[in-house]
Design an enzyme around this catalytic site. Structure first.
Site, PDB file in Angstrom:
ATOM      1  N   LEU A 155      43.072  28.700  42.419  1.00 36.36           N
ATOM      2  CA  LEU A 155      44.445  29.158  42.251  1.00 36.36           C
ATOM      3  C   LEU A 155      45.224  29.023  43.560  1.00 36.36           C
ATOM      4  O   LEU A 155      46.385  28.600  43.566  1.00 36.36           O
ATOM      5  CB  LEU A 155      44.477  30.603  41.759  1.00 36.36           C
TER       6      LEU A 155
ATOM      7  N   TYR B 234      35.886  37.485  45.271  1.00 37.18           N
ATOM      8  CA  TYR B 234      34.477  37.128  45.070  1.00 37.18           C
ATOM      9  C   TYR B 234      34.350  36.885  43.571  1.00 37.18           C
ATOM     10  O   TYR B 234      34.470  37.820  42.771  1.00 37.18           O
ATOM     11  CB  TYR B 234      33.599  38.288  45.536  1.00 37.18           C
ATOM     12  N   THR B 235      34.144  35.637  43.148  1.00 33.07           N
ATOM     13  CA  THR B 235      34.204  35.296  41.725  1.00 33.07           C
ATOM     14  C   THR B 235      32.871  34.871  41.115  1.00 33.07           C
ATOM     15  O   THR B 235      32.838  34.436  39.969  1.00 33.07           O
ATOM     16  CB  THR B 235      35.234  34.167  41.505  1.00 33.07           C
TER      17      THR B 235
ATOM     18  N   THR C  80      41.950  40.197  36.371  1.00 28.00           N
ATOM     19  CA  THR C  80      41.166  39.483  35.364  1.00 28.00           C
ATOM     20  C   THR C  80      41.014  40.271  34.068  1.00 28.00           C
ATOM     21  O   THR C  80      41.071  41.504  34.067  1.00 28.00           O
ATOM     22  CB  THR C  80      39.755  39.194  35.926  1.00 28.00           C
TER      23      THR C  80
ATOM     24  N   TYR D  83      31.341  42.640  38.641  1.00 23.42           N
ATOM     25  CA  TYR D  83      32.577  41.930  38.980  1.00 23.42           C
ATOM     26  C   TYR D  83      33.784  42.639  38.368  1.00 23.42           C
ATOM     27  O   TYR D  83      34.782  42.911  39.049  1.00 23.42           O
ATOM     28  CB  TYR D  83      32.491  40.485  38.496  1.00 23.42           C
TER      29      TYR D  83
END
Length: 306
Positions: free
Chosen positions: A15, A64-65, A104, A128
């Protein structure tokens, strides 16, 4: 006097890279910070950067994905997704600049029958999602002028994402099994970047009723299976032989982190607040596939010249 700029944190991610390619509002510039250039877990560095005279607005694309890895590396994921965001929110509030924070659909458990609206209660299934939900809480608490922008199933020609994974597997497998019981809204990162620029322009033009939490994603909910089939179909001219895409269930593919079955977001609020209509994800998918194979062809030509 120095030109005012939009600061993009996490500029090396998919992104962030699209943000740097997008057109900023008139009269504004862009400044991107990769992880190496600005460590979001360093509050002092954040305060110094965001406090610069040319900083007009901050967009946080840093995260952190690695969803599965976060289950066993909670401390590292929370350092970025919670601690870093809290420090960022404080720095923005101190500098009196707006913060656009990207979140998200994984803050939800996916059990709702229908699209999620902004007011639905977070109930994340994995570490997450827990970190991202906690980050939202910090942004609301610490940054008076903020926009939290939740999105779903981001993809681009950069980084790690579902589109690139399917294309890689399609080149080496005759049959792919893809889950049919997970539904979401694919979102081209380029469309997301353009939406953020639109929001930033209105906020910096003095819009006072545009702060809060919003959803923005591609139009047209699909299952992972349907999305995979669309990817392969779009890439057919480049792939030659295409694999069979067969349905399976999430239970047949256990992962360290549980995923929500329903990842569909309702975007009516942002349409009303900003006039931002959702775009179909399909043209964005075609653009990404074209870019990926153009890049591959370019790399092949460069190698042939050596």
């Amino acid at each position: 006097m120095a030109q005012k700029r939009i600061y993009i944190l996490g500029a090396g991610g998919q992104l962030g890279r699209e943000m740097l390619r997008a057109t900023p509002p008139a009269g504004l510039g862009l400044r991107g910070f990769s992880r190496q250039e600005l460590d979001v877990t360093d509050p002092t560095a954040l305060m110094a950067a965001i406090g610069a005279a040319d900083c007009a607005l901050v967009v946080n694309c840093a995260a952190y994905t690695a969803v599965d890895k976060a289950e066993s590396d909670v401390q590292a994921s929370f350092a970025v997704n919670v601690g870093g965001v809290a420090a960022m929110a404080r720095a923005c509030d101190e500098a009196a600049v707006p913060l656009v924070h990207v979140s998200t659909e994984y803050i939800f458990d996916g059990r709702k029958n229908g699209p999620y609206v902004e007011a639905d209660q977070p109930s994340p299934l994995n570490a997450y999602g827990q970190g991202k939900a906690e980050a939202e809480r910090h942004v609301r608490l610490l940054a008076k002028r903020h926009v939290i922008l939740r999105t779903s199933w981001l993809f681009s020609a950069h980084g790690h994402n579902f589109v690139k994974t399917i294309l890689r597997l399609a080149q080496s497998h005759e049959r792919l099994r893809v889950v049919v019981d997970q539904i979401g809204c694919p979102t081209p990162a380029r469309d997301m970047a353009e939406a953020i620029m639109h929001i930033a322009g209105q906020l910096l033009a003095g819009k006072q009723d545009g702060f809060g939490t919003f959803h923005y994603c591609g139009a047209g909910p699909v299952s992972r299976l349907e999305f995979a089939r669309a990817i392969v179909e779009q890439a057919r001219p480049h792939l030659g032989e295409t694999p069979e895409i067969a349905p399976t269930s999430q239970s047949a593919f256990p992962t360290p982190a549980a995923r929500p079955a329903n990842c569909v977001l309702d975007c009516a609020k942002i349409v009303k607040a900003y006039g931002l209509a959702q775009k179909s994800w399909e043209p964005g998918l075609a653009d990404v596939i074209t870019e990926l194979y153009a890049k591959t062809a370019g790399e092949g030509s460069a190698a042939a010249k050596k």
